[in-house]
Every structure is written in C-alpha cells, then in structure tokens.
Design a protein around this motif. Sequence first.
Motif, PDB file in Angstrom:
ATOM      1  N   PHE A  36     -48.829  21.290 -55.919  1.00 36.37           N
ATOM      2  CA  PHE A  36     -48.484  19.859 -56.036  1.00 36.37           C
ATOM      3  C   PHE A  36     -47.439  19.509 -54.751  1.00 36.37           C
ATOM      4  CE2 PHE A  36     -45.634  16.692 -57.303  1.00 36.37           C
ATOM      5  CZ  PHE A  36     -46.246  15.619 -57.915  1.00 36.37           C
ATOM      6  N   ARG A  37     -46.465  20.573 -54.664  1.00 40.08           N
ATOM      7  CA  ARG A  37     -45.303  20.362 -53.592  1.00 40.08           C
ATOM      8  C   ARG A  37     -46.159  20.104 -52.154  1.00 40.08           C
ATOM      9  NH1 ARG A  37     -44.080  23.000 -57.176  1.00 40.08           N
ATOM     10  NH2 ARG A  37     -42.491  24.670 -57.587  1.00 40.08           N
ATOM     11  N   THR A  38     -47.102  21.073 -51.960  1.00 35.43           N
ATOM     12  CA  THR A  38     -47.737  21.025 -50.388  1.00 35.43           C
ATOM     13  C   THR A  38     -48.706  19.626 -50.576  1.00 35.43           C
ATOM     14  OG1 THR A  38     -49.780  22.324 -51.055  1.00 35.43           O
ATOM     15  CG2 THR A  38     -47.840  23.535 -50.427  1.00 35.43           C
ATOM     16  N   ARG A  39     -49.142  19.120 -51.453  1.00 35.13           N
ATOM     17  CA  ARG A  39     -49.871  18.023 -51.402  1.00 35.13           C
ATOM     18  C   ARG A  39     -49.300  16.613 -51.675  1.00 35.13           C
ATOM     19  NH1 ARG A  39     -55.268  16.462 -55.195  1.00 35.13           N
ATOM     20  NH2 ARG A  39     -55.996  15.000 -53.659  1.00 35.13           N
ATOM     21  N   PHE A  40     -47.862  16.650 -52.393  1.00 32.24           N
ATOM     22  CA  PHE A  40     -47.312  15.213 -52.425  1.00 32.24           C
ATOM     23  C   PHE A  40     -46.071  15.251 -51.841  1.00 32.24           C
ATOM     24  CE2 PHE A  40     -50.578  15.515 -55.822  1.00 32.24           C
ATOM     25  CZ  PHE A  40     -51.420  14.374 -55.566  1.00 32.24           C
ATOM     26  N   GLU A  41     -45.371  16.301 -51.578  1.00 34.50           N
ATOM     27  CA  GLU A  41     -44.126  16.298 -50.964  1.00 34.50           C
ATOM     28  C   GLU A  41     -44.270  17.159 -49.709  1.00 34.50           C
ATOM     29  OE1 GLU A  41     -41.956  18.638 -53.972  1.00 34.50           O
ATOM     30  OE2 GLU A  41     -42.248  16.935 -55.592  1.00 34.50           O
ATOM     31  N   ASP A  42     -43.034  16.826 -48.711  1.00 32.08           N
ATOM     32  CA  ASP A  42     -43.004  17.603 -47.440  1.00 32.08           C
ATOM     33  C   ASP A  42     -42.396  18.886 -47.721  1.00 32.08           C
ATOM     34  OD1 ASP A  42     -44.875  15.817 -46.239  1.00 32.08           O
ATOM     35  OD2 ASP A  42     -43.141  14.466 -45.944  1.00 32.08           O
ATOM     36  N   GLY A  43     -42.345  19.722 -46.628  1.00 35.30           N
ATOM     37  CA  GLY A  43     -41.312  20.963 -46.615  1.00 35.30           C
ATOM     38  C   GLY A  43     -41.971  22.337 -47.093  1.00 35.30           C
ATOM     39  N   GLU A  44     -42.618  22.428 -48.019  1.00 40.49           N
ATOM     40  CA  GLU A  44     -43.165  23.533 -48.482  1.00 40.49           C
ATOM     41  C   GLU A  44     -44.306  23.926 -47.636  1.00 40.49           C
ATOM     42  OE1 GLU A  44     -43.759  25.884 -52.234  1.00 40.49           O
ATOM     43  OE2 GLU A  44     -42.357  24.250 -52.122  1.00 40.49           O
ATOM     44  N   LYS A  45     -44.382  25.110 -47.667  1.00 44.63           N
ATOM     45  CA  LYS A  45     -45.481  25.869 -46.591  1.00 44.63           C
ATOM     46  C   LYS A  45     -46.752  26.063 -47.769  1.00 44.63           C
ATOM     47  CE  LYS A  45     -46.771  29.806 -43.810  1.00 44.63           C
ATOM     48  NZ  LYS A  45     -46.342  30.878 -42.994  1.00 44.63           N
ATOM     49  N   GLY A  46     -47.883  25.711 -46.873  1.00 41.28           N
ATOM     50  CA  GLY A  46     -48.997  25.591 -47.772  1.00 41.28           C
ATOM     51  C   GLY A  46     -49.972  24.496 -46.888  1.00 41.28           C
ATOM     52  N   THR A  47     -51.384  24.336 -47.589  1.00 42.97           N
ATOM     53  CA  THR A  47     -52.162  23.260 -47.209  1.00 42.97           C
ATOM     54  C   THR A  47     -52.379  22.250 -48.264  1.00 42.97           C
ATOM     55  OG1 THR A  47     -54.162  22.773 -45.912  1.00 42.97           O
ATOM     56  CG2 THR A  47     -54.261  24.546 -47.614  1.00 42.97           C
ATOM     57  N   PRO A  49     -55.682  19.196 -49.590  1.00 46.86           N
ATOM     58  CA  PRO A  49     -57.058  18.685 -49.577  1.00 46.86           C
ATOM     59  C   PRO A  49     -57.011  17.633 -48.316  1.00 46.86           C
ATOM     60  CG  PRO A  49     -56.676  18.850 -51.781  1.00 46.86           C
ATOM     61  CD  PRO A  49     -55.369  19.275 -51.186  1.00 46.86           C
ATOM     62  N   GLU A  50     -56.146  16.759 -48.270  1.00 52.04           N
ATOM     63  CA  GLU A  50     -56.090  15.571 -47.299  1.00 52.04           C
ATOM     64  C   GLU A  50     -55.899  16.247 -45.820  1.00 52.04           C
ATOM     65  OE1 GLU A  50     -55.585  14.234 -51.250  1.00 52.04           O
ATOM     66  OE2 GLU A  50     -54.287  15.504 -50.113  1.00 52.04           O
ATOM     67  N   GLU A  51     -54.824  17.020 -45.858  1.00 60.49           N
ATOM     68  CA  GLU A  51     -54.718  17.916 -44.612  1.00 60.49           C
ATOM     69  C   GLU A  51     -56.159  18.368 -44.029  1.00 60.49           C
ATOM     70  OE1 GLU A  51     -51.003  20.662 -43.290  1.00 60.49           O
ATOM     71  OE2 GLU A  51     -52.612  21.609 -44.341  1.00 60.49           O
ATOM     72  N   LEU A  52     -56.869  19.079 -44.925  1.00 56.63           N
ATOM     73  CA  LEU A  52     -58.109  19.762 -44.586  1.00 56.63           C
ATOM     74  C   LEU A  52     -59.160  18.883 -44.222  1.00 56.63           C
ATOM     75  CD1 LEU A  52     -57.958  22.658 -47.099  1.00 56.63           C
ATOM     76  CD2 LEU A  52     -57.579  22.902 -44.826  1.00 56.63           C
ATOM     77  N   ILE A  53     -59.023  17.674 -44.998  1.00 52.83           N
ATOM     78  CA  ILE A  53     -60.038  16.502 -44.331  1.00 52.83           C
ATOM     79  C   ILE A  53     -59.775  15.972 -43.298  1.00 52.83           C
ATOM     80  CG2 ILE A  53     -60.833  14.123 -44.938  1.00 52.83           C
ATOM     81  CD1 ILE A  53     -60.550  14.935 -48.097  1.00 52.83           C
ATOM     82  N   THR A  84     -55.095  11.256 -38.936  1.00 52.58           N
ATOM     83  CA  THR A  84     -54.080  10.931 -40.036  1.00 52.58           C
ATOM     84  C   THR A  84     -54.748  10.316 -41.282  1.00 52.58           C
ATOM     85  OG1 THR A  84     -52.433  10.170 -38.131  1.00 52.58           O
ATOM     86  CG2 THR A  84     -51.905   9.491 -40.451  1.00 52.58           C
ATOM     87  N   VAL A  85     -54.638  11.140 -42.398  1.00 56.88           N
ATOM     88  CA  VAL A  85     -55.389  10.729 -43.625  1.00 56.88           C
ATOM     89  C   VAL A  85     -54.098  10.040 -44.503  1.00 56.88           C
ATOM     90  CG1 VAL A  85     -56.387  11.626 -45.592  1.00 56.88           C
ATOM     91  CG2 VAL A  85     -56.733  12.719 -43.113  1.00 56.88           C
ATOM     92  N   ASN A  86     -54.568   8.529 -44.631  1.00 60.28           N
ATOM     93  CA  ASN A  86     -53.538   7.737 -45.719  1.00 60.28           C
ATOM     94  C   ASN A  86     -54.256   7.828 -47.298  1.00 60.28           C
ATOM     95  OD1 ASN A  86     -53.475   6.324 -42.996  1.00 60.28           O
ATOM     96  ND2 ASN A  86     -51.870   5.912 -43.728  1.00 60.28           N
ATOM     97  N   PHE A  87     -53.177   8.361 -48.058  1.00 62.59           N
ATOM     98  CA  PHE A  87     -53.540   8.369 -49.519  1.00 62.59           C
ATOM     99  C   PHE A  87     -52.720   7.684 -50.424  1.00 62.59           C
ATOM    100  CE2 PHE A  87     -52.789  10.444 -53.830  1.00 62.59           C
ATOM    101  CZ  PHE A  87     -53.924  11.012 -54.218  1.00 62.59           C
ATOM    102  N   THR A  93     -57.165   5.976 -48.566  1.00 66.59           N
ATOM    103  CA  THR A  93     -57.602   4.621 -48.264  1.00 66.59           C
ATOM    104  C   THR A  93     -58.024   4.439 -46.759  1.00 66.59           C
ATOM    105  OG1 THR A  93     -55.088   4.419 -47.787  1.00 66.59           O
ATOM    106  CG2 THR A  93     -56.015   3.754 -49.915  1.00 66.59           C
ATOM    107  N   LYS A  94     -57.732   5.407 -45.856  1.00 65.72           N
ATOM    108  CA  LYS A  94     -58.068   5.399 -44.517  1.00 65.72           C
ATOM    109  C   LYS A  94     -57.720   6.504 -43.785  1.00 65.72           C
ATOM    110  CE  LYS A  94     -56.298   2.078 -40.574  1.00 65.72           C
ATOM    111  NZ  LYS A  94     -55.162   1.032 -40.198  1.00 65.72           N
ATOM    112  N   VAL A  95     -58.695   6.764 -42.712  1.00 67.54           N
ATOM    113  CA  VAL A  95     -58.320   7.698 -41.726  1.00 67.54           C
ATOM    114  C   VAL A  95     -58.161   7.249 -40.181  1.00 67.54           C
ATOM    115  CG1 VAL A  95     -59.270  10.009 -40.641  1.00 67.54           C
ATOM    116  CG2 VAL A  95     -59.813   9.447 -43.201  1.00 67.54           C
ATOM    117  N   THR A  96     -57.218   7.565 -39.709  1.00 61.83           N
ATOM    118  CA  THR A  96     -57.146   7.052 -38.150  1.00 61.83           C
ATOM    119  C   THR A  96     -57.064   8.138 -37.414  1.00 61.83           C
ATOM    120  OG1 THR A  96     -55.540   5.529 -38.816  1.00 61.83           O
ATOM    121  CG2 THR A  96     -55.497   6.121 -36.586  1.00 61.83           C
TER     122      THR A  96
END
Length: 141
Positions: A36-47, A49-53, A84-87, A93-96
């Motif tokens: 949850f932290r790597t997905r919805f918060e910054d600073g934690e080491k890990g990946t 789904p949005e980063e992988l996309i 840049t993947v916007n969630f 909602t958008k990929v730039t």
Amino acid sequence: MKFTRKANAEWKGSGKDGQGNISTGSKVLDKTQYSFRTRFEDGEKGTNPEELIGAAHAGCFAMQLSFLLNENNFTATTLDVDATVNFEDGAITKVTLNLVGDVPEIDAEQFQQIAHKAKEVCPISKLLNTEIELKVTLKKS
C-alpha cells in the motif's frame, strides 16, 4: 510475430497492511516488494502497478518509434522517454509520454509526425483505456 510473456504477483494480508511481491518470467523483477505504501505513499522502497505500467509504456513507445524512424531511413542517437501515470479515484486517468530525441538529419515536423504515429500504434498505448498525451522535443545536434 507471436509470443507470450508471464509475470506473477503474490499478496499476503489485508489491502492496507499487507504486502506482496512481483516477479517476471525473465527474472528482471524477482520477488520485488510492493505494498500500500509503495503504491499510495512516497518514500518506501518497492514498486507499484502504475510505475510498472509507466515503464512498460515508455519502453514500448521508444522501441516502436525506433522501428518507425528506421522505416523512414532515420536512426536515433537517443530516444529518452519519461512516462507519467496519473491515478485518480481508482482509475488511471492519463499517461503523459515526454520524449526527447536526438535523431540526425530529421526535421522537427517529420519527427513529430513519426512520434505521434508511434504513440498510436504502440501495443501498450492500444492496451490502455485512458488519455495519452505526447510531448516531443527534438535535440539540435
């Protein structure tokens, strides 16, 4: 051309407090942590789904553009693509895609046209059901 690729995700625990890992068939990712932290918060080491996309889209687009440039008798020195993947509210909602290219002997208009075609025919672009914005910069060599 036809092929299949595989990946695996394992999740343990609740959505917010659990954690998981992601592996790819190539083992480039091998039990890479996500939570949850790597997905919805910054600073934690890990990946996540949005980063992988974003990585998949940037890589696919750059390779597709390279093929299209070759078809038009150009070879890129460098194609640098940031995605840049916007969630928002449970949806992507958008990929730039921000492209900076160094392509000898091509003019800016032709580079723009080929880049936009690459965005349209890129398999990851076709897969995503969202707005895809492309920003293009051609370096002057």
